[in-house]
Every structure is written in structure tokens, then in C-alpha cells.
Design an enzyme around this catalytic site. Structure first.
Site: not given
Ligand code: SDX
Length: 392
Positions: A271, A328
Site C-alpha cells: 500500500h 483488496d
Molecule cells: C487500493 O491509496 C489508497 O488508499 C488505495 C486504496 C483505497 O482505499 O483507495 O487503499 C485501495 O488501491 C489498495 C492497493 C490495491 N493494489 C494492489 O493490491 C496491487 C498490488 N500492490 C502493488 O502494486 C503496490 O503495493 C501498490 C501499487 C499498492 C503500492 O505501490 P507503491 O507504494 O508505489 O510501492 P512500490 O511500487 O514503490 O513498491 C515498493 C517495493 C518495490 O520493490 P523494490 O523496488 O523496493 O525492490 O515493494 C515492491 C516493489 O516491487 N512491491 C511488491 C508489491 N508491492 C510493492 N512486490 C511484490 N508484490 C507486491 N504487491
């Protein structure tokens, strides 16, 4: 709640904003609507009560809640000509795309909602949106299923109507299961608002140009559709089904999620703000156990989800990046147990988020916020002389 905050002088709606609606603390895993803890609201209130709180700022008295529900009922009829629009979509159309189009089309039949001039017009716009959006959201399902479109029954409650609008067939009455109503009430409450997330910021941005409420909500629906945002609840179920089909080996998929060369991400994990447990995920996980047990549903997918969660929470990669289950991760398991088709999961997220979108749009308009204009850091070329064609 957090003391004085300072917005940069260039704040003039660069996309960040002040808001009285929702407070969340990502480190502590705290979520409050208008100061009330999400845990209390999910357990003790119903969805319309919380919608009133989020939109108007106070928990309603019994009389206020009854008036709100009756005022919504005045606007649950959708212009019959809207059927021509929905008939233009192929049955294969994704419900979120249909819902975004139908919501925007509401402006054509309700032009007054574009520019609300006073409190009374704002209140009418709120009730119209709460009433019509719910009906249109269910029409997207009825359309893709080939069922006739249903109408709101003003003798029944808001969540009961959602179930009837979705599942009642001309062949006989639909029996309302109070367990399902209670589960949906809770799920909609948990989705009602979440401060400046992607779709809510979109609603505020579009509304800041003084585009109408329906057009702004329509843009919010499109933003929510993405699998990184609200579309994640559908993506979680598709991921769990893929793991199940592939022999149920959660560890294999955990390894894929950590592999930088593999585009696979653990959907429902991580998140932008919560670097601790998403408080909503905790409540939904408990509700998933209760609902499936009460309905006598033994879904192996739930066991795969729990195994995945357990392994991820102990895994260094996920722990070091503060990746926890979000709202989710478990919601789709409950929706599936309630008989909701997978491609409708994000539509249910939108129904829950609607009061938050309305509240944030209303706050932005009442506060007379300037048009949104995010700034950028320019990283392109400095001035260059024009190059004639024969020199390119
Ligand atoms: C919602 O904003 C809100 O409030 C949204 C929400 C709402 O109520 O409106 O809460 C609803 O959208 C919840 C999120 C639902 N999405 C998912 O579940 C999709 C999977 N999650 C990821 O795509 C990701 O975690 C995000 C998009 C939710 C958050 O992305 P960030 O904060 O930009 O994190 P990032 O992409 O910068 O990742 C940081 C690190 C990275 O690794 P490094 O580059 O540091 O090595 O964490 C890793 C990412 O690769 N990472 C994951 C991951 N999420 C982040 N690795 C594996 N699986 C994941 N799900």
C-alpha cells in the site's frame, strides 16, 4: 488530529489538499471517518448511516437518517432512455467501463447537477447520485448476464435493494439473507473513503474545473478500475484461482512476486500509505471467516489466501518493504461467497467508495478550491534551434 500542517506556498491545488473527512496513519494502521474509528463504524453502523457521516460530517439522528433514505428514494428512477446507452455495449464489456459511461451520461438527463449553486442543490445532487449510481451499477451486471433491468423498490433498504437489483428475476421474489446484507453493509463501510487515493484525487481534480458531480464520479470510476487500485480485488481472486489451478503452491508464487525479472506481483499486498496492517484488511479477514462459516461455504481459495498471507508476513522481502495485506486481499473471497461475479468486485468497491467521492467533491467545491494544476520537474532539453527537414 496531527497538529498544524504546512502546505508548500505553491500549494494552490497542486494536487495536495486540506480535508476534514478522513484521517489515516499508515505507520499505526489507523483509519477514521470524521474522527470515528473504522472499527467502531464497521461494527455498529450501517452503510447509509456512515455515508451520511462521511458526506455531511456528523452521525445522523434517526430522523435525519430516515429523511436521507427517503430523499434518496425520490431519485432512484433512471431515465428510460439510459437503456439505449447500455444496449450499445457488447455483453463482453467490463462492468467498470459501462458504469463509468453510464455515470457520465447521467449529466445529459440531469443538467442541473453540473453546477450546484447552494446547499439545497448540493443536497439534491448528493441524493440523486446515491440513488441513481446504485441502480446503474447493478444494470452493468444485468446487461452482461442477459437479464432484464430491475428497478429500485422504495419499500426496501439501500443494501437490500442492491441485492434485489442484482439478483431478483421476473420468475419470482428474491429472498433477502440478513447475513449477506450485514456483510455487504460492513464491506461498503470499509470502502467508503480513504483520503486522497488515486480515484478520489481524480474526482477532486476533475471537479476542480467545475465539471459536474456525475462527470467527476465517472472519472473516479475509471481511475478505480485499474488493477493497482480498486481493480486489485478482482486481480486477487484471479491470482488465487491461478495458484489453485497450478496445484495450490503458495511458495512458488511468493518467489515469483520477489523475482524482479517476473512481472508477477502479489495482488492485494502492499500500500502506498499503510506500512503496517491495513485496518480494513483485519476486519475483512475476520468477516470472511464468519460469512463463509455462516453460509456454510467451504472455499479452498480462502485457505490458499491464508497460506499466502502467512508465508509473506514471515518473508524478509515482504517484511523489509512493509508489504502487508490491503483492503483488496480478502474482500473478493467474501464477494465470491455472496455469489457476486468476479468482474463485478470493483463495481462493489465503487458503490462503497461513492459517499467518499461525493464528500470529497462537495468539500472541494464548498471550500471554493482553485482549479487543480499539479506542478512538474522539467527534465527535457534546454532551448534548441529548429532543424530543417534535410538536416534531420
Ligand atoms: C487500493 O491509496 C489508497 O488508499 C488505495 C486504496 C483505497 O482505499 O483507495 O487503499 C485501495 O488501491 C489498495 C492497493 C490495491 N493494489 C494492489 O493490491 C496491487 C498490488 N500492490 C502493488 O502494486 C503496490 O503495493 C501498490 C501499487 C499498492 C503500492 O505501490 P507503491 O507504494 O508505489 O510501492 P512500490 O511500487 O514503490 O513498491 C515498493 C517495493 C518495490 O520493490 P523494490 O523496488 O523496493 O525492490 O515493494 C515492491 C516493489 O516491487 N512491491 C511488491 C508489491 N508491492 C510493492 N512486490 C511484490 N508484490 C507486491 N504487491
Amino acid at each position: 488530529a496531527t497538529g498544524a500542517i504546512t502546505l508548500d506556498p505553491g500549494y494552490k491545488n497542486s494536487g495536495s489538499c486540506k480535508s476534514d473527512i478522513t484521517f489515516l496513519d499508515g505507520e499505526q494502521g489507523i483509519l477514521r471517518y470524521r474522527g470515528y474509528a473504522i472499527e467502531d463504524l464497521a461494527e455498529k453502523a450501517n452503510f447509509l448511516e456512515v455515508s451520511y457521516l462521511v458526506i455531511f460530517g456528523e452521525l445522523p439522528t434517526a430522523a435525519q437518517l430516515e429523511k436521507f433514505e427517503n430523499d434518496i428514494r425520490k431519485y432512484t428512477l433512471v431515465n428510460e432512455e439510459m437503456k439505449n446507452i447500455i444496449d450499445g455495449f457488447p455483453k463482453t464489456a467490463h462492468p467498470m467501463g459501462v458504469l463509468s459511461s453510464l455515470t457520465s451520461a447521467l449529466t445529459a438527463f440531469n443538467p442541473k447537477v453540473v453546477n450546484v449553486e447552494n446547499e439545497e442543490e448540493m443536497y439534491t445532487a448528493v441524493c440523486k447520485t446515491m440513488g441513481k449510481f446504485l441502480v446503474l451499477a447493478t444494470w452493468t451486471f444485468r446487461k452482461t448476464s442477459g437479464f432484464p433491468l430491475n428497478y429500485y423498490d422504495n419499500t426496501k433498504g439501500y443494501v437490500e435493494n442492491f441485492l434485489r437489483l442484482m439478483f431478483e428475476l421476473p420468475t419470482g421474489p428474491y429472498t433477502i439473507n440478513p447475513v449477506i446484507v450485514d456483510a455487504l453493509d460492513k464491506l461498503f463501510i470499509l470502502h467508503a473513503d480513504h483520503e486522497q487515493n488515486c480515484s478520489t484525487s481524480t474526482v477532486r481534480m476533475v471537479g476542480s474545473s467545475h465539471a459536474g458531480l456525475f462527470a467527476s464520479i465517472s472519472a473516479g470510476v475509471s481511475a478505480l478500475w485499474g488493477p493497482l487500485h480498486g481493480g486489485a480485488n478482482q486481480a486477487v481472486l484471479e491470482m488465487l484461482e491461478e495458484i489453485q489451478k497450478d496445484g495450490g503452491d503458495a511458495e512458488k508464487y511468493l518467489a515469483k512476486a520477489k523475482d524482479k525479472n517476473d512481472p508477477f506481483r502479489l495482488m492485494g499486498f502492499g500500500h502506498r500509505v499503510y506500512k503496517n496492517f491495513d485496518p480494513r484488511a483485519k476486519i475483512i479477514k475476520k468477516a470472511a471467516d464468519e460469512v463463509l462459516a455462516t453460509l456454510g461455504v467451504n472455499d479452498p481459495i480462502l485457505n490458499i489466501a491464508k497460506q499466502l498471507e502467512e508465508s509473506a508476513l514471515q518473508d524478509e522481502y515482504f517484511k523489509s518493504r512493509n508489504l502487508y495485506p490491503n483492503v483488496d486481499f480478502y474482500s473478493g473471497i467474501i464477494y465470491r461467497a455472496l455469489g457476486i461475479p468476479t468482474d463485478m468486485f470493483t463495481v462493489l468497491f465503487a458503490i462503497g467508495r461513492l459517499p467518499g467521492w461525493i464528500a470529497q467533491w462537495k468539500e472541494m467545491r464548498v471550500n471554493k478550491e482553485p482549479i487543480g494544476r499539479p506542478r512538474q520537474v522539467y527534465t527535457g532539453y534546454a532551448l534548441r534551434s529548429f532543424k530543417p527537414m534535410n538536416e534531420r
